[in-house]
Design a protein around this motif. Sequence first.
Motif, mmCIF file in Angstrom:
data_model
loop_
_atom_site.group_PDB
_atom_site.id
_atom_site.type_symbol
_atom_site.label_atom_id
_atom_site.label_comp_id
_atom_site.label_asym_id
_atom_site.label_seq_id
_atom_site.Cartn_x
_atom_site.Cartn_y
_atom_site.Cartn_z
ATOM 1 N N THR A 5 0.480 -1.318 -0.052
ATOM 2 C CA THR A 5 0.110 0.007 -0.243
ATOM 3 C C THR A 5 0.899 1.673 -0.195
ATOM 4 O OG1 THR A 5 -0.103 -0.233 2.385
ATOM 5 C CG2 THR A 5 -2.154 -1.178 0.812
ATOM 6 N N THR A 6 1.893 1.302 -0.103
ATOM 7 C CA THR A 6 2.769 2.381 0.734
ATOM 8 C C THR A 6 3.483 2.309 -0.970
ATOM 9 O OG1 THR A 6 5.105 1.020 1.058
ATOM 10 C CG2 THR A 6 3.916 1.939 2.670
ATOM 11 N N GLY A 7 3.213 1.497 -2.057
ATOM 12 C CA GLY A 7 4.125 1.825 -3.202
ATOM 13 C C GLY A 7 5.725 0.573 -3.532
ATOM 14 N N THR A 8 6.383 -0.143 -2.071
ATOM 15 C CA THR A 8 7.067 -0.621 -2.669
ATOM 16 C C THR A 8 7.063 -2.106 -3.273
ATOM 17 O OG1 THR A 8 6.904 -1.457 0.011
ATOM 18 C CG2 THR A 8 8.064 1.019 -1.446
ATOM 19 N N PRO A 9 7.306 -2.594 -3.998
ATOM 20 C CA PRO A 9 7.408 -3.675 -5.018
ATOM 21 C C PRO A 9 7.389 -5.105 -3.765
ATOM 22 C CG PRO A 9 9.158 -3.018 -5.756
ATOM 23 C CD PRO A 9 8.750 -1.730 -4.540
ATOM 24 N N LEU A 10 6.157 -5.753 -3.657
ATOM 25 C CA LEU A 10 6.410 -6.651 -2.673
ATOM 26 C C LEU A 10 6.880 -7.899 -3.802
ATOM 27 C CD1 LEU A 10 5.348 -7.944 -0.479
ATOM 28 C CD2 LEU A 10 3.217 -7.411 -0.850
ATOM 29 N N ILE A 11 6.211 -8.434 -4.403
ATOM 30 C CA ILE A 11 6.313 -9.675 -5.228
ATOM 31 C C ILE A 11 6.216 -9.684 -7.074
ATOM 32 C CG2 ILE A 11 5.465 -11.790 -6.433
ATOM 33 C CD1 ILE A 11 3.380 -11.781 -3.803
ATOM 34 N N GLN A 31 1.250 6.087 -4.915
ATOM 35 C CA GLN A 31 0.459 6.726 -3.907
ATOM 36 C C GLN A 31 -0.890 7.942 -3.909
ATOM 37 O OE1 GLN A 31 1.797 7.447 -0.412
ATOM 38 N NE2 GLN A 31 2.639 5.496 -0.040
ATOM 39 N N GLN A 32 -0.597 8.414 -4.990
ATOM 40 C CA GLN A 32 -1.432 9.474 -5.778
ATOM 41 C C GLN A 32 -1.871 9.073 -6.608
ATOM 42 O OE1 GLN A 32 0.983 12.599 -6.588
ATOM 43 N NE2 GLN A 32 1.815 12.909 -4.851
ATOM 44 N N ILE A 33 -1.712 8.053 -7.461
ATOM 45 C CA ILE A 33 -2.597 7.142 -8.789
ATOM 46 C C ILE A 33 -3.489 6.304 -7.954
ATOM 47 C CG2 ILE A 33 -2.221 5.703 -10.113
ATOM 48 C CD1 ILE A 33 0.406 7.326 -10.822
ATOM 49 N N ILE A 34 -3.815 5.670 -6.544
ATOM 50 C CA ILE A 34 -4.326 5.268 -6.308
ATOM 51 C C ILE A 34 -5.509 5.917 -5.693
ATOM 52 C CG2 ILE A 34 -4.916 3.430 -4.519
ATOM 53 C CD1 ILE A 34 -4.006 2.329 -6.782
ATOM 54 N N LYS A 35 -5.243 7.539 -4.948
ATOM 55 C CA LYS A 35 -6.580 8.302 -4.569
ATOM 56 C C LYS A 35 -6.516 8.527 -5.692
ATOM 57 C CE LYS A 35 -2.859 8.169 -0.600
ATOM 58 N NZ LYS A 35 -2.162 9.377 0.088
ATOM 59 N N SER A 36 -6.308 8.553 -6.538
ATOM 60 C CA SER A 36 -7.122 9.482 -8.091
ATOM 61 C C SER A 36 -7.959 8.631 -8.460
ATOM 62 C CB SER A 36 -6.053 9.923 -8.380
ATOM 63 O OG SER A 36 -5.754 8.776 -10.264
ATOM 64 N N ASN A 37 -8.902 9.312 -9.853
ATOM 65 C CA ASN A 37 -10.221 8.593 -9.951
ATOM 66 C C ASN A 37 -8.965 8.117 -11.398
ATOM 67 O OD1 ASN A 37 -11.607 9.259 -7.843
ATOM 68 N ND2 ASN A 37 -12.184 11.758 -9.110
ATOM 69 N N VAL A 38 -8.084 8.065 -11.749
ATOM 70 C CA VAL A 38 -7.991 7.302 -13.331
ATOM 71 C C VAL A 38 -6.618 6.755 -12.719
ATOM 72 C CG1 VAL A 38 -6.634 8.469 -15.035
ATOM 73 C CG2 VAL A 38 -8.215 9.842 -13.970
ATOM 74 N N PRO A 39 -6.975 5.807 -11.996
ATOM 75 C CA PRO A 39 -5.133 4.185 -11.754
ATOM 76 C C PRO A 39 -4.399 3.963 -12.411
ATOM 77 C CG PRO A 39 -7.605 3.701 -11.469
ATOM 78 C CD PRO A 39 -8.299 5.386 -12.307
ATOM 79 N N TYR A 40 -4.163 4.817 -13.730
ATOM 80 C CA TYR A 40 -3.955 4.374 -14.563
ATOM 81 C C TYR A 40 -2.828 5.810 -14.962
ATOM 82 C CZ TYR A 40 -6.152 6.634 -17.937
ATOM 83 O OH TYR A 40 -7.491 7.488 -18.527
ATOM 84 N N LEU A 41 -1.186 4.890 -15.788
ATOM 85 C CA LEU A 41 -0.213 6.147 -16.187
ATOM 86 C C LEU A 41 -0.128 5.747 -17.535
ATOM 87 C CD1 LEU A 41 2.520 5.516 -15.465
ATOM 88 C CD2 LEU A 41 1.914 6.802 -13.205
ATOM 89 N N LEU A 42 1.027 5.962 -18.291
ATOM 90 C CA LEU A 42 1.476 5.903 -19.742
ATOM 91 C C LEU A 42 2.866 6.150 -18.944
ATOM 92 C CD1 LEU A 42 -0.730 7.275 -22.603
ATOM 93 C CD2 LEU A 42 -0.104 5.107 -22.098
#
Length: 405
Positions: A5-11, A31-42
């Motif tokens: 949940t903090t954004g660090t790789p787990l697996i 974390q900012q992407i998860i909180k936004s309404n658009v959970p993706y990026l290029l």
Amino acid sequence: MILTTTGTPLITNASSSFDAPGINIASNQVQQIIKSNVPYLLAKDNLGQHQLVVFIPLIKNFHTTAILQVSTPTAPIDDFLTTFHLILFLGIMCTFGIAIALIFPLVSIALRPLVEIERTSRQIAQDELSIRIDQPPTDDEIGRLARSFNAMVARLETAFQKQKRFVSDASHELRTPLTVLNGNLEMLLLGVDRGDREITRHLARGMFAEVRRMHRMVEDLLALTRLDEGRLVLRKDTVTVDTLLHTVCEQAIYLAHGQEIRCLIEPGLPAICADRDRLQQILLNLVDNALKYTPLEGQIELHVLKESQRTVALTINDTGQGISPEALPHVFDRFYRADPSRSRSSVYSGGSGLGLAIAKELVEAQHGTIEISSTLGKGTSVTLRFPALVQLERLKRHEWPEMKR
């Protein structure tokens, strides 16, 4: 790839097709992407290829326990868009080229009437005023322009013809008195009088008469010019018609050479608004004109009556020789004479063909009308109609009812 949940790789599973090794995204950005309404990026991987990265929260007991990061390359989409843009650009360029290829012939056809107008205007500038444009059958802007242009040229042609005729008639009228003056002066210089004072007086009187005649003509021309330019000042006032007609009748008696002058005035006439001096001048000119063409045993009748509540009519009837039907429509034209052969005779001398033209202009300048009727061999009748003073108050409020004719 699964992230905390903090954004660090787990697996991390490098063999999975869903993973995108080489894409490094900071934990705070995740974390900012998860909180936004658009959970993706290029983003770009280490090879410089675009990747679409999607972050999917993994929820257990209504709490986000981890984040699934899935990525896929966008190269096929980029290639499609590049091809689509190229095809679209080529299509636009082809369409633009076809439009250019078609627009020139269409514009040429549409502008053909304007080219014709330009060619005709150049010919008109070379004094070919009889030329007209072939009007297109359509009722569009070009068609209306062509019709307006033809109407304008027709008015110009009429105006130039009137001007040429005016100059020709004025030159002809001035040539005769100048010829008489030249002849008389030449006779005086040659000493034809031989010291005889009576002959000298006769020649001087002839020259004086011709000078007065030219002076009257110049004054008439000046009055017409001022009327045409709207610079003639009319001093309008309330005019009592019966009093004015009495004055004109008294003066007409002194102008008569034996003809009977009758004055008929209807009682209870309304007043009119006019320039008294100009109106008196018009009536005296008409009376003088009637006296010239009425025999000594004839009769001149001045009659004024109220035709209606809105119109006052002044009529001058004579028992003269009358005017032919062919000449009647032209009597108000400048320098026009019904019988040019009589204009130089001793009986009818002094006329320049401008009296009726000036009378018409002056009457119309005072909101009146003038009409003439005649029967050859029986006489002529000239009628002036003016709106009554009550009617003029309506005219000032832009209520212009048609005058009775």
